[in-house]
Design a protein around this motif. Structure first.
Motif, PDB file in Angstrom:
ATOM      1  N   MET A   1       0.839  -1.184   0.000  1.00 40.27           N
ATOM      2  CA  MET A   1       0.000   0.000   0.000  1.00 40.27           C
ATOM      3  C   MET A   1       0.880   1.241   0.000  1.00 40.27           C
ATOM      4  SD  MET A   1      -2.596   1.333   2.997  1.00 40.27           S
ATOM      5  CE  MET A   1      -3.938   0.258   2.577  1.00 40.27           C
ATOM      6  N   HIS A   2       0.464   2.217  -0.805  1.00 42.02           N
ATOM      7  CA  HIS A   2       1.121   3.522  -0.825  1.00 42.02           C
ATOM      8  C   HIS A   2       0.067   4.571  -0.511  1.00 42.02           C
ATOM      9  CE1 HIS A   2       2.802   7.211  -2.660  1.00 42.02           C
ATOM     10  NE2 HIS A   2       3.888   6.752  -2.076  1.00 42.02           N
ATOM     11  N   VAL A   3       0.388   5.486   0.396  1.00 46.15           N
ATOM     12  CA  VAL A   3      -0.552   6.506   0.842  1.00 46.15           C
ATOM     13  C   VAL A   3      -0.099   7.872   0.326  1.00 46.15           C
ATOM     14  CG1 VAL A   3      -1.651   7.580   2.847  1.00 46.15           C
ATOM     15  CG2 VAL A   3      -0.903   5.189   2.971  1.00 46.15           C
ATOM     16  N   GLU A   4      -1.047   8.617  -0.215  1.00 44.88           N
ATOM     17  CA  GLU A   4      -0.784   9.994  -0.625  1.00 44.88           C
ATOM     18  C   GLU A   4      -1.769  10.896   0.108  1.00 44.88           C
ATOM     19  OE1 GLU A   4      -0.858  10.490  -4.872  1.00 44.88           O
ATOM     20  OE2 GLU A   4       0.239   8.621  -5.163  1.00 44.88           O
ATOM     21  N   LEU A   5      -1.273  12.017   0.595  1.00 42.77           N
ATOM     22  CA  LEU A   5      -2.105  12.988   1.298  1.00 42.77           C
ATOM     23  C   LEU A   5      -2.053  14.305   0.542  1.00 42.77           C
ATOM     24  CD1 LEU A   5      -3.760  13.903   3.785  1.00 42.77           C
ATOM     25  CD2 LEU A   5      -1.582  14.464   4.872  1.00 42.77           C
ATOM     26  N   ASP A   6      -3.202  14.787   0.130  1.00 39.41           N
ATOM     27  CA  ASP A   6      -3.305  16.066  -0.563  1.00 39.41           C
ATOM     28  C   ASP A   6      -3.536  17.141   0.494  1.00 39.41           C
ATOM     29  OD1 ASP A   6      -3.806  18.223  -2.181  1.00 39.41           O
ATOM     30  OD2 ASP A   6      -5.243  17.172  -3.467  1.00 39.41           O
ATOM     31  N   GLU A   7      -2.449  17.668   1.053  1.00 39.50           N
ATOM     32  CA  GLU A   7      -2.548  18.621   2.164  1.00 39.50           C
ATOM     33  C   GLU A   7      -3.411  19.842   1.842  1.00 39.50           C
ATOM     34  OE1 GLU A   7       0.983  19.710   4.274  1.00 39.50           O
ATOM     35  OE2 GLU A   7       1.677  17.636   4.397  1.00 39.50           O
ATOM     36  N   PRO A   8      -3.345  20.409   0.635  1.00 42.34           N
ATOM     37  CA  PRO A   8      -4.205  21.572   0.352  1.00 42.34           C
ATOM     38  C   PRO A   8      -5.707  21.262   0.452  1.00 42.34           C
ATOM     39  CG  PRO A   8      -2.433  21.468  -1.245  1.00 42.34           C
ATOM     40  CD  PRO A   8      -2.388  20.187  -0.449  1.00 42.34           C
ATOM     41  N   LYS A   9      -6.097  20.018   0.251  1.00 45.60           N
ATOM     42  CA  LYS A   9      -7.505  19.633   0.364  1.00 45.60           C
ATOM     43  C   LYS A   9      -7.940  19.404   1.810  1.00 45.60           C
ATOM     44  CE  LYS A   9      -9.485  16.781  -2.544  1.00 45.60           C
ATOM     45  NZ  LYS A   9      -9.750  15.578  -3.366  1.00 45.60           N
ATOM     46  N   CYS A  10      -6.995  19.163   2.693  1.00 40.15           N
ATOM     47  CA  CYS A  10      -7.283  18.817   4.087  1.00 40.15           C
ATOM     48  C   CYS A  10      -8.065  19.938   4.777  1.00 40.15           C
ATOM     49  CB  CYS A  10      -5.979  18.540   4.838  1.00 40.15           C
ATOM     50  SG  CYS A  10      -6.213  18.099   6.568  1.00 40.15           S
ATOM     51  N   VAL A  11      -9.107  19.554   5.519  1.00 38.16           N
ATOM     52  CA  VAL A  11      -9.920  20.519   6.263  1.00 38.16           C
ATOM     53  C   VAL A  11      -9.695  20.415   7.777  1.00 38.16           C
ATOM     54  CG1 VAL A  11     -11.680  20.693   4.470  1.00 38.16           C
ATOM     55  CG2 VAL A  11     -11.932  18.987   6.285  1.00 38.16           C
ATOM     56  N   ALA A  12      -8.657  19.694   8.176  1.00 37.44           N
ATOM     57  CA  ALA A  12      -8.237  19.602   9.582  1.00 37.44           C
ATOM     58  C   ALA A  12      -9.289  18.968  10.487  1.00 37.44           C
ATOM     59  CB  ALA A  12      -7.809  20.969  10.111  1.00 37.44           C
ATOM     60  N   ALA A  13     -10.041  18.015   9.970  1.00 41.14           N
ATOM     61  CA  ALA A  13     -11.061  17.338  10.772  1.00 41.14           C
ATOM     62  C   ALA A  13     -10.459  16.352  11.772  1.00 41.14           C
ATOM     63  CB  ALA A  13     -12.061  16.617   9.874  1.00 41.14           C
ATOM     64  N   GLY A  14      -9.299  15.808  11.454  1.00 40.78           N
ATOM     65  CA  GLY A  14      -8.619  14.904  12.374  1.00 40.78           C
ATOM     66  C   GLY A  14      -9.096  13.464  12.347  1.00 40.78           C
ATOM     67  N   GLN A  15     -10.006  13.131  11.460  1.00 39.47           N
ATOM     68  CA  GLN A  15     -10.528  11.770  11.394  1.00 39.47           C
ATOM     69  C   GLN A  15      -9.443  10.759  11.039  1.00 39.47           C
ATOM     70  OE1 GLN A  15     -13.749  11.004  12.409  1.00 39.47           O
ATOM     71  NE2 GLN A  15     -13.503  13.128  13.044  1.00 39.47           N
ATOM     72  N   CYS A  16      -8.499  11.162  10.214  1.00 38.64           N
ATOM     73  CA  CYS A  16      -7.416  10.250   9.830  1.00 38.64           C
ATOM     74  C   CYS A  16      -6.547   9.894  11.032  1.00 38.64           C
ATOM     75  CB  CYS A  16      -6.564  10.847   8.703  1.00 38.64           C
ATOM     76  SG  CYS A  16      -5.841  12.462   9.096  1.00 38.64           S
ATOM     77  N   VAL A  17      -6.303  10.869  11.884  1.00 43.42           N
ATOM     78  CA  VAL A  17      -5.477  10.638  13.077  1.00 43.42           C
ATOM     79  C   VAL A  17      -6.186   9.678  14.030  1.00 43.42           C
ATOM     80  CG1 VAL A  17      -4.325  11.734  15.028  1.00 43.42           C
ATOM     81  CG2 VAL A  17      -4.408  12.896  12.826  1.00 43.42           C
ATOM     82  N   LEU A  18      -7.491   9.814  14.140  1.00 42.58           N
ATOM     83  CA  LEU A  18      -8.252   8.908  15.002  1.00 42.58           C
ATOM     84  C   LEU A  18      -8.252   7.481  14.450  1.00 42.58           C
ATOM     85  CD1 LEU A  18     -11.314  11.177  15.856  1.00 42.58           C
ATOM     86  CD2 LEU A  18      -9.384  10.587  17.343  1.00 42.58           C
ATOM     87  N   ALA A  19      -8.320   7.349  13.140  1.00 43.49           N
ATOM     88  CA  ALA A  19      -8.391   6.026  12.518  1.00 43.49           C
ATOM     89  C   ALA A  19      -7.032   5.346  12.414  1.00 43.49           C
ATOM     90  CB  ALA A  19      -9.013   6.137  11.122  1.00 43.49           C
ATOM     91  N   ALA A  20      -5.978   6.121  12.195  1.00 39.96           N
ATOM     92  CA  ALA A  20      -4.643   5.540  11.978  1.00 39.96           C
ATOM     93  C   ALA A  20      -3.567   6.468  12.543  1.00 39.96           C
ATOM     94  CB  ALA A  20      -4.419   5.292  10.486  1.00 39.96           C
ATOM     95  N   PRO A  21      -3.450   6.547  13.865  1.00 37.35           N
ATOM     96  CA  PRO A  21      -2.493   7.478  14.477  1.00 37.35           C
ATOM     97  C   PRO A  21      -1.026   7.139  14.213  1.00 37.35           C
ATOM     98  CG  PRO A  21      -3.487   6.059  16.139  1.00 37.35           C
ATOM     99  CD  PRO A  21      -4.232   5.808  14.852  1.00 37.35           C
ATOM    100  N   GLU A  22      -0.762   5.921  13.788  1.00 35.86           N
ATOM    101  CA  GLU A  22       0.618   5.543  13.464  1.00 35.86           C
ATOM    102  C   GLU A  22       1.034   6.076  12.094  1.00 35.86           C
ATOM    103  OE1 GLU A  22      -1.484   2.340  15.797  1.00 35.86           O
ATOM    104  OE2 GLU A  22      -1.863   3.331  13.891  1.00 35.86           O
ATOM    105  N   VAL A  23       0.052   6.488  11.303  1.00 41.67           N
ATOM    106  CA  VAL A  23       0.319   6.906   9.918  1.00 41.67           C
ATOM    107  C   VAL A  23       0.062   8.402   9.710  1.00 41.67           C
ATOM    108  CG1 VAL A  23      -0.305   6.492   7.500  1.00 41.67           C
ATOM    109  CG2 VAL A  23      -0.229   4.581   9.117  1.00 41.67           C
ATOM    110  N   PHE A  24      -0.874   8.974  10.478  1.00 47.19           N
ATOM    111  CA  PHE A  24      -1.239  10.378  10.319  1.00 47.19           C
ATOM    112  C   PHE A  24      -1.070  11.144  11.620  1.00 47.19           C
ATOM    113  CE2 PHE A  24      -3.819   7.930   7.336  1.00 47.19           C
ATOM    114  CZ  PHE A  24      -3.545   8.586   6.137  1.00 47.19           C
ATOM    115  N   ASP A  25      -0.735  12.411  11.492  1.00 50.18           N
ATOM    116  CA  ASP A  25      -0.685  13.331  12.630  1.00 50.18           C
ATOM    117  C   ASP A  25      -1.257  14.652  12.138  1.00 50.18           C
ATOM    118  OD1 ASP A  25      -0.222  14.351  15.140  1.00 50.18           O
ATOM    119  OD2 ASP A  25       1.950  14.142  15.066  1.00 50.18           O
ATOM    120  N   GLN A  26      -1.342  15.633  13.021  1.00 50.08           N
ATOM    121  CA  GLN A  26      -1.822  16.955  12.652  1.00 50.08           C
ATOM    122  C   GLN A  26      -0.831  18.006  13.109  1.00 50.08           C
ATOM    123  OE1 GLN A  26      -5.877  16.340  14.455  1.00 50.08           O
ATOM    124  NE2 GLN A  26      -6.440  17.672  12.735  1.00 50.08           N
TER     125      GLN A  26
END
Length: 65
Positions: A1-26
């Motif tokens: 698996m390869h993960v790409e994050l489009d930071e300009p699209k991010c709305v800072a909801a934090g759902q990714c951090v809750l679902a996968a804190p080892e992979v995402f931070d804020q």
């Protein structure tokens, strides 16, 4: 698996951090998501898939490595 994050699209909801804190931070200053690793280990894949599904901005893209 390869993960790409489009930071300009991010709305800072934090759902990714809750679902996968080892992979995402804020970022502290604005809450925008930060990708900690773009190639998570297999045991983290379910959480990363969940993060992509629940992201309100659809800012996470997953591809096969």
């Amino acid at each position: 698996m390869h993960v790409e994050l489009d930071e300009p699209k991010c709305v800072a909801a934090g759902q990714c951090v809750l679902a996968a804190p080892e992979v995402f931070d804020q970022r502290d200053e604005d809450g925008i998501a930060v990708l900690l690793t773009d190639t998570p280990s297999p045991e983290l894949h379910d959480g990363v898939r969940e993060a992509a599904v629940v992201c309100p901005a659809a800012a996470i893209r997953l591809t096969d490595k």
